[in-house]
Scaffold this motif. Structure first.
Motif, mmCIF file in Angstrom:
data_model
loop_
_atom_site.group_PDB
_atom_site.id
_atom_site.type_symbol
_atom_site.label_atom_id
_atom_site.label_comp_id
_atom_site.label_asym_id
_atom_site.label_seq_id
_atom_site.Cartn_x
_atom_site.Cartn_y
_atom_site.Cartn_z
ATOM 1 N N LYS A 193 -96.070 -68.319 -19.662
ATOM 2 C CA LYS A 193 -97.491 -68.329 -20.024
ATOM 3 C C LYS A 193 -98.370 -68.314 -18.778
ATOM 4 N N LYS A 194 -97.984 -69.085 -17.758
ATOM 5 C CA LYS A 194 -98.766 -69.104 -16.513
ATOM 6 C C LYS A 194 -98.754 -67.722 -15.854
ATOM 7 N N ARG A 195 -97.585 -67.114 -15.771
ATOM 8 C CA ARG A 195 -97.479 -65.788 -15.149
ATOM 9 C C ARG A 195 -98.235 -64.739 -15.953
ATOM 10 N N LEU A 196 -98.122 -64.814 -17.275
ATOM 11 C CA LEU A 196 -98.816 -63.840 -18.119
ATOM 12 C C LEU A 196 -100.330 -63.972 -17.985
ATOM 13 N N LEU A 199 -87.433 -64.345 -27.653
ATOM 14 C CA LEU A 199 -86.768 -65.066 -28.738
ATOM 15 C C LEU A 199 -87.731 -65.957 -29.519
ATOM 16 N N VAL A 200 -88.610 -66.672 -28.812
ATOM 17 C CA VAL A 200 -89.504 -67.622 -29.486
ATOM 18 C C VAL A 200 -90.675 -66.906 -30.155
ATOM 19 N N LYS A 211 -85.094 -64.652 -17.532
ATOM 20 C CA LYS A 211 -84.976 -65.820 -18.414
ATOM 21 C C LYS A 211 -86.307 -66.118 -19.106
ATOM 22 N N GLN A 212 -87.415 -65.929 -18.406
ATOM 23 C CA GLN A 212 -88.726 -66.139 -19.021
ATOM 24 C C GLN A 212 -88.963 -65.080 -20.094
ATOM 25 N N VAL A 264 -85.665 -73.962 -22.181
ATOM 26 C CA VAL A 264 -86.408 -72.915 -22.891
ATOM 27 C C VAL A 264 -87.899 -73.225 -22.832
ATOM 28 N N SER A 265 -88.256 -74.476 -23.091
ATOM 29 C CA SER A 265 -89.667 -74.873 -23.043
ATOM 30 C C SER A 265 -90.255 -74.628 -21.658
ATOM 31 N N TRP A 266 -89.496 -74.924 -20.616
ATOM 32 C CA TRP A 266 -89.965 -74.695 -19.257
ATOM 33 C C TRP A 266 -90.164 -73.203 -18.997
ATOM 34 N N HIS A 267 -89.198 -72.370 -19.442
ATOM 35 C CA HIS A 267 -89.333 -70.916 -19.270
ATOM 36 C C HIS A 267 -90.585 -70.413 -19.980
ATOM 37 N N ILE A 268 -90.856 -70.914 -21.175
ATOM 38 C CA ILE A 268 -92.056 -70.512 -21.925
ATOM 39 C C ILE A 268 -93.309 -70.927 -21.158
ATOM 40 N N HIS A 269 -93.323 -72.149 -20.664
ATOM 41 C CA HIS A 269 -94.473 -72.652 -19.910
ATOM 42 C C HIS A 269 -94.741 -71.773 -18.682
ATOM 43 N N GLU A 270 -93.698 -71.502 -17.917
ATOM 44 C CA GLU A 270 -93.845 -70.668 -16.722
ATOM 45 C C GLU A 270 -94.267 -69.249 -17.094
#
Length: 186
Positions: free
Chosen positions: A173-176, A143-144, A136-137, A165-171
């Motif tokens: 970014k942290k993992r990346l 997509l974004v 999902k992330q 979606v915003s939460w998946h993006i946030h998570e």
């Protein structure tokens, strides 16, 4: 028929109507118009030409089987994103059954590739890292950032709330950030 296809882009409406009625030439034209889009999404998902081609081919087969099911409630491209991401996920599951990847191996592979990066190499390594994220992330980032969709449009494709979606993006970014720093990237 036109009312049912209201969600389709104007240039696709006629082709969709004809393809739904079994017109093979219209279906071929529809696939031709959208193949690059399908391939691009597949490539961003998997990062390998051969796999992207396999996924794109599978999407075309699925499109042929399901074009009659498109009701026009949303945009055709949104439906096509969903079809492509589903095929990519299925392909990924098939590959993961055939060979397992581990996080440590990926970090090692990314670090080995880090010597004197060219700008394109850094971008490629970043997309490689994105592909290692939970599904999902990865989808949200693809997509974004890969396709340039808004969080709202990505939520339509992913079938979830915009805030999700915003939460998946946030998570992501942290993992990346963690993954790239472990690999010696900035």
């Amino acid at each position: 028929m036109k009312a049912m296809l209201a969600g389709a882009e104007p240039e696709d409406r006629e082709l969709l109507a004809l393809a739904r009625d079994g017109d093979r030439a219209a279906f071929a034209r529809l696939v031709e118009q959208h193949y690059d889009f399908i391939y691009r999404v597949a490539w961003r998902w998997c990062g390998r030409k051969a796999d992207a081609e396999d996924i794109a081919q599978e999407v075309c087969v699925r499109l042929g089987k399901s074009v009659r099911g498109f009701r026009g409630e949303g945009r055709f491209t949104t439906w096509l994103y969903q079809l492509t991401l589903n095929a990519a996920r299925d392909h990924g599951r098939k590959l993961s059954r055939e060979s397992a990847r581990t996080w440590a191996y990926a970090v090692h592979a990314l670090s080995d590739a880090a010597a004197e990066p060219e700008p394109e190499d850094a971008v490629d390594r970043l997309w490689d890292a994105v592909r290692l994220l939970p599904p999902k992330q990865c989808e949200a980032v693809l997509l974004v950032y890969g396709e340039g969709l808004t969080h709202e449009a990505a939520s339509d494709v992913m079938g979830c709330a915009e805030a999700t979606v915003s939460w998946h993006i946030h998570e992501a970014k942290k993992r990346l950030k963690t993954l790239m720093s472990q690999a010696g990237e900035d």
